[in-house]
Write a protein that holds these residues in place. Structure first.
Motif, PDB file in Angstrom:
ATOM      1  N   GLU A  89     -16.337  -8.621  -1.881  1.00  0.00           N
ATOM      2  CA  GLU A  89     -15.744  -7.906  -1.101  1.00  0.00           C
ATOM      3  C   GLU A  89     -15.478  -6.651  -0.972  1.00  0.00           C
ATOM      4  N   TYR A  90     -15.341  -5.890   0.232  1.00  0.00           N
ATOM      5  CA  TYR A  90     -14.598  -4.460  -0.026  1.00  0.00           C
ATOM      6  C   TYR A  90     -13.665  -4.059   1.161  1.00  0.00           C
ATOM      7  N   VAL A  91     -13.475  -5.730   1.971  1.00  0.00           N
ATOM      8  CA  VAL A  91     -12.688  -4.934   3.451  1.00  0.00           C
ATOM      9  C   VAL A  91     -11.711  -5.979   3.477  1.00  0.00           C
ATOM     10  N   LEU A  92     -10.562  -5.893   3.787  1.00  0.00           N
ATOM     11  CA  LEU A  92      -9.755  -6.877   3.753  1.00  0.00           C
ATOM     12  C   LEU A  92      -8.741  -6.695   5.323  1.00  0.00           C
ATOM     13  N   GLN A  93      -9.179  -7.950   6.449  1.00  0.00           N
ATOM     14  CA  GLN A  93      -9.162  -8.068   7.429  1.00  0.00           C
ATOM     15  C   GLN A  93      -7.741  -8.240   8.320  1.00  0.00           C
ATOM     16  N   SER A  94      -7.326  -7.373   9.009  1.00  0.00           N
ATOM     17  CA  SER A  94      -6.000  -7.939   9.109  1.00  0.00           C
ATOM     18  C   SER A  94      -5.306  -9.624   9.604  1.00  0.00           C
ATOM     19  N   GLY A  95      -4.302  -9.873   9.472  1.00  0.00           N
ATOM     20  CA  GLY A  95      -3.616 -11.399   9.205  1.00  0.00           C
ATOM     21  C   GLY A  95      -4.368 -11.815   7.562  1.00  0.00           C
ATOM     22  N   HIS A  96      -4.956 -10.827   7.036  1.00  0.00           N
ATOM     23  CA  HIS A  96      -5.341 -11.433   5.830  1.00  0.00           C
ATOM     24  C   HIS A  96      -4.288 -10.649   4.323  1.00  0.00           C
ATOM     25  N   ARG A  97      -4.555 -11.659   3.665  1.00  0.00           N
ATOM     26  CA  ARG A  97      -3.471 -11.378   2.510  1.00  0.00           C
ATOM     27  C   ARG A  97      -4.486 -10.234   0.509  1.00  0.00           C
ATOM     28  N   MET A  98      -4.649 -10.053   0.430  1.00  0.00           N
ATOM     29  CA  MET A  98      -4.913  -9.754  -1.096  1.00  0.00           C
ATOM     30  C   MET A  98      -3.624  -9.811  -2.586  1.00  0.00           C
ATOM     31  N   LEU A  99      -4.127 -11.572  -2.779  1.00  0.00           N
ATOM     32  CA  LEU A  99      -3.263 -11.378  -3.919  1.00  0.00           C
ATOM     33  C   LEU A  99      -3.196 -10.872  -5.315  1.00  0.00           C
ATOM     34  N   ALA A 100      -2.166 -10.795  -6.148  1.00  0.00           N
ATOM     35  CA  ALA A 100      -2.128 -10.286  -6.931  1.00  0.00           C
ATOM     36  C   ALA A 100      -4.106 -10.309  -7.813  1.00  0.00           C
ATOM     37  N   GLY A 101      -4.095 -10.929  -7.947  1.00  0.00           N
ATOM     38  CA  GLY A 101      -5.707 -11.689  -8.564  1.00  0.00           C
ATOM     39  C   GLY A 101      -6.597 -11.352  -8.080  1.00  0.00           C
ATOM     40  N   ASP A 102      -6.776 -11.288  -6.489  1.00  0.00           N
ATOM     41  CA  ASP A 102      -7.476 -10.506  -5.812  1.00  0.00           C
ATOM     42  C   ASP A 102      -8.368  -9.449  -6.401  1.00  0.00           C
ATOM     43  N   LYS A 103      -9.478  -8.860  -5.586  1.00  0.00           N
ATOM     44  CA  LYS A 103      -8.989  -7.450  -5.610  1.00  0.00           C
ATOM     45  C   LYS A 103     -10.541  -7.110  -4.488  1.00  0.00           C
ATOM     46  N   LEU A 104     -10.517  -6.079  -4.339  1.00  0.00           N
ATOM     47  CA  LEU A 104     -11.633  -5.126  -3.244  1.00  0.00           C
ATOM     48  C   LEU A 104     -12.373  -4.388  -3.905  1.00  0.00           C
ATOM     49  N   LYS A 105     -13.838  -4.261  -3.970  1.00  0.00           N
ATOM     50  CA  LYS A 105     -14.594  -3.391  -5.314  1.00  0.00           C
ATOM     51  C   LYS A 105     -15.258  -2.992  -4.541  1.00  0.00           C
ATOM     52  N   TYR A 106     -15.922  -2.176  -4.327  1.00  0.00           N
ATOM     53  CA  TYR A 106     -17.147  -1.407  -3.915  1.00  0.00           C
ATOM     54  C   TYR A 106     -17.530  -0.121  -4.959  1.00  0.00           C
ATOM     55  N   LYS A 107     -18.733  -0.491  -5.523  1.00  0.00           N
ATOM     56  CA  LYS A 107     -19.685   0.057  -6.832  1.00  0.00           C
ATOM     57  C   LYS A 107     -18.645   0.322  -7.399  1.00  0.00           C
ATOM     58  N   GLU A 108     -18.291   1.819  -7.549  1.00  0.00           N
ATOM     59  CA  GLU A 108     -17.904   1.676  -9.764  1.00  0.00           C
ATOM     60  C   GLU A 108     -16.019   2.000  -9.065  1.00  0.00           C
ATOM     61  N   TYR A 109     -15.662   1.368  -7.822  1.00  0.00           N
ATOM     62  CA  TYR A 109     -14.268   1.272  -6.956  1.00  0.00           C
ATOM     63  C   TYR A 109     -13.620   0.656  -7.321  1.00  0.00           C
ATOM     64  N   GLU A 110     -12.317   0.343  -7.049  1.00  0.00           N
ATOM     65  CA  GLU A 110     -12.227  -1.391  -7.107  1.00  0.00           C
ATOM     66  C   GLU A 110      -9.933  -0.957  -7.160  1.00  0.00           C
ATOM     67  N   LEU A 111     -10.019  -1.927  -6.054  1.00  0.00           N
ATOM     68  CA  LEU A 111      -8.528  -2.074  -5.181  1.00  0.00           C
ATOM     69  C   LEU A 111      -8.292  -2.623  -5.781  1.00  0.00           C
ATOM     70  N   ALA A 112      -7.050  -3.131  -6.912  1.00  0.00           N
ATOM     71  CA  ALA A 112      -6.659  -4.006  -7.808  1.00  0.00           C
ATOM     72  C   ALA A 112      -5.113  -3.737  -7.986  1.00  0.00           C
ATOM     73  N   PHE A 113      -4.526  -5.115  -8.435  1.00  0.00           N
ATOM     74  CA  PHE A 113      -2.971  -5.088  -8.795  1.00  0.00           C
ATOM     75  C   PHE A 113      -2.761  -4.887  -9.947  1.00  0.00           C
ATOM     76  N   TRP A 114      -1.674  -4.083 -11.027  1.00  0.00           N
ATOM     77  CA  TRP A 114      -1.417  -3.568 -12.387  1.00  0.00           C
ATOM     78  C   TRP A 114      -0.572  -4.383 -12.107  1.00  0.00           C
ATOM     79  N   ARG A 115      -0.201  -5.772 -12.298  1.00  0.00           N
ATOM     80  CA  ARG A 115       1.434  -5.947 -12.493  1.00  0.00           C
ATOM     81  C   ARG A 115       1.341  -5.715 -10.685  1.00  0.00           C
ATOM     82  N   CYS A 116       2.647  -5.321 -10.721  1.00  0.00           N
ATOM     83  CA  CYS A 116       2.857  -5.211  -9.189  1.00  0.00           C
ATOM     84  C   CYS A 116       2.038  -4.003  -8.134  1.00  0.00           C
ATOM     85  N   ASN A 117       2.042  -2.395  -9.180  1.00  0.00           N
ATOM     86  CA  ASN A 117       1.171  -1.833  -8.929  1.00  0.00           C
ATOM     87  C   ASN A 117       0.019  -1.444  -8.115  1.00  0.00           C
TER      88      ASN A 117
END
Ligand SMILES: *[C@@H]1O[C@H](CO)[C@@H](O)[C@H](O)[C@H]1NC(C)=O
Ligand SMILES: *[C@@H]1O[C@H](CO)[C@@H](O)[C@H](O)[C@H]1NC(C)=O
Ligand SMILES: *[C@@H]1O[C@H](CO)[C@@H](O)[C@H](O)[C@H]1NC(C)=O
Ligand SMILES: *[C@@H]1O[C@H](CO)[C@@H](O)[C@H](O)[C@H]1NC(C)=O
Length: 277
Positions: A152-180
């Protein structure tokens, strides 16, 4: 007559120069403004498939069962294509100009996104309200990497991405490093963008949340650590990790093939990849 072919080339260059044949690959489920879906191409999300057919019909399938379609066809023609316009209108065109079918809802000029979501709905969001400021991709032929966006690489409004989750598109990744919150270019390990957020005291339970106002924020419990500071009209929004390595917010909803529930229970829903309202 030596010129018709030249003028034809010129004409077609003129007609198509603003359109991009997409960088779509298997399991892509977002189409952006000015991108086109050619006959034989499709968007895919799990069992759902939105296909542009050679007879100019756009058909949505659930496990090969058609569940929705445009009804206009053009026999023996395959010079049709689907385009998402700068007015947020989805149009099936034929012979370059002729509109065979349109979603009908025209909005303000801007950048829109068509999404085939995990519930098998197609919806247009926009125009784009906010985007991260990292450079546009990393360039180079490696960007055409065949790695597929299986996640999944889409986050819908009303939803949360938690610290252990990520969005990933090909070689790009949105994720938490601690709280960053970080956009990581996984091939090089380089961070392209970050919120620089950290928690200095107490337990950290950080998450990313997209509000129905289109505002994106990083929170730790009830405490807000970072915000995109961009609020728009209330409604359904999307945050998308784009093919160029940027995270962008589109919304509110301008059109969908089914009625979408606008009521958002912001704190009740947790993003889990397939948990939707
Ligand atoms: C959907 O598109 C992919 C990638 O272009 C292609 O390999 C696949 O055959 C298409 N599927 C259908 C059912 O059209
Ligand atoms: C898709 O089909 C499955 C069964 O094959 C069904 O359970 C599901 O509800 C369908 N999805 C939609 C959106 O109708
Ligand atoms: C196509 O036709 C069917 C059957 O008449 C109808 O239910 C459906 O709404 C039509 N699709 C569109 C996009 O108008
Ligand atoms: C970024 O990607 C690299 C390579 O996959 C990985 O080793 C690293 O842990 C990732 N960093 C973050 C913050 O996810």
């Amino acid at each position: 007559m030596a010129f018709p072919s030249i003028s034809f080339v010129f004409l077609c260059f003129f007609c198509f120069s603003f359109l991009n044949e997409p960088r779509l690959s298997l399991a892509d489920h977002v189409l952006y403004t000015d991108e086109i879906l050619m006959p034989g191409q499709n968007l895919t999300n799990g069992p759902y498939l939105l296909a542009m057919h050679h007879n100019c019909r756009l058909v949505l399938y659930n496990n090969t069962q058609p569940s929705w379609s445009t009804n206009a066809t053009a026999n023996g023609n395959s010079d049709c294509y689907l385009v998402l316009t700068q007015r947020g209108e989805l149009v099936v065109r034929r012979s370059v100009h002729y509109a065979l079918w349109s979603s009908g809802a025209r909005s303000k000029k801007g950048k829109y996104a068509l999404v085939l979501d995990a519930k098998g709905r197609i919806a247009i969001y926009g125009h784009r309200r906010w985007s991260t400021s990292n450079p546009n991709g990393l360039g180079g032929p490696e960007d055409l990497a065949i790695e597929e966006p299986a996640t999944e690489y889409v986050l819908q409004s009303g939803h949360r991405m938690l610290a252990g989750d990520k969005l990933k598109y090909k070689e790009y990744e949105l994720a938490f490093w601690r709280c960053n919150l970080v956009i990581n270019h996984t091939r090089s390990g380089r961070w392209l963008w970050q919120t620089n957020t950290k928690v200095t005291q107490g337990p950290a339970g950080c998450y990313l949340q997209l509000e129905s106002s289109g505002e994106l924020s990083v929170k730790n419990g009830a405490q807000r650590l970072w915000s995109s500071n961009k609020r728009t009209d209330s409604g359904l929004h999307l945050a998308v990790l784009r093919f160029d390595g940027r995270l962008a917010v589109y919304g509110p909803l301008v059109w969908s093939n089914v009625r979408m529930d606008d009521s958002i229970v912001a704190d009740a829903v947790t993003y889990g990849g397939s948990e939707y309202i």
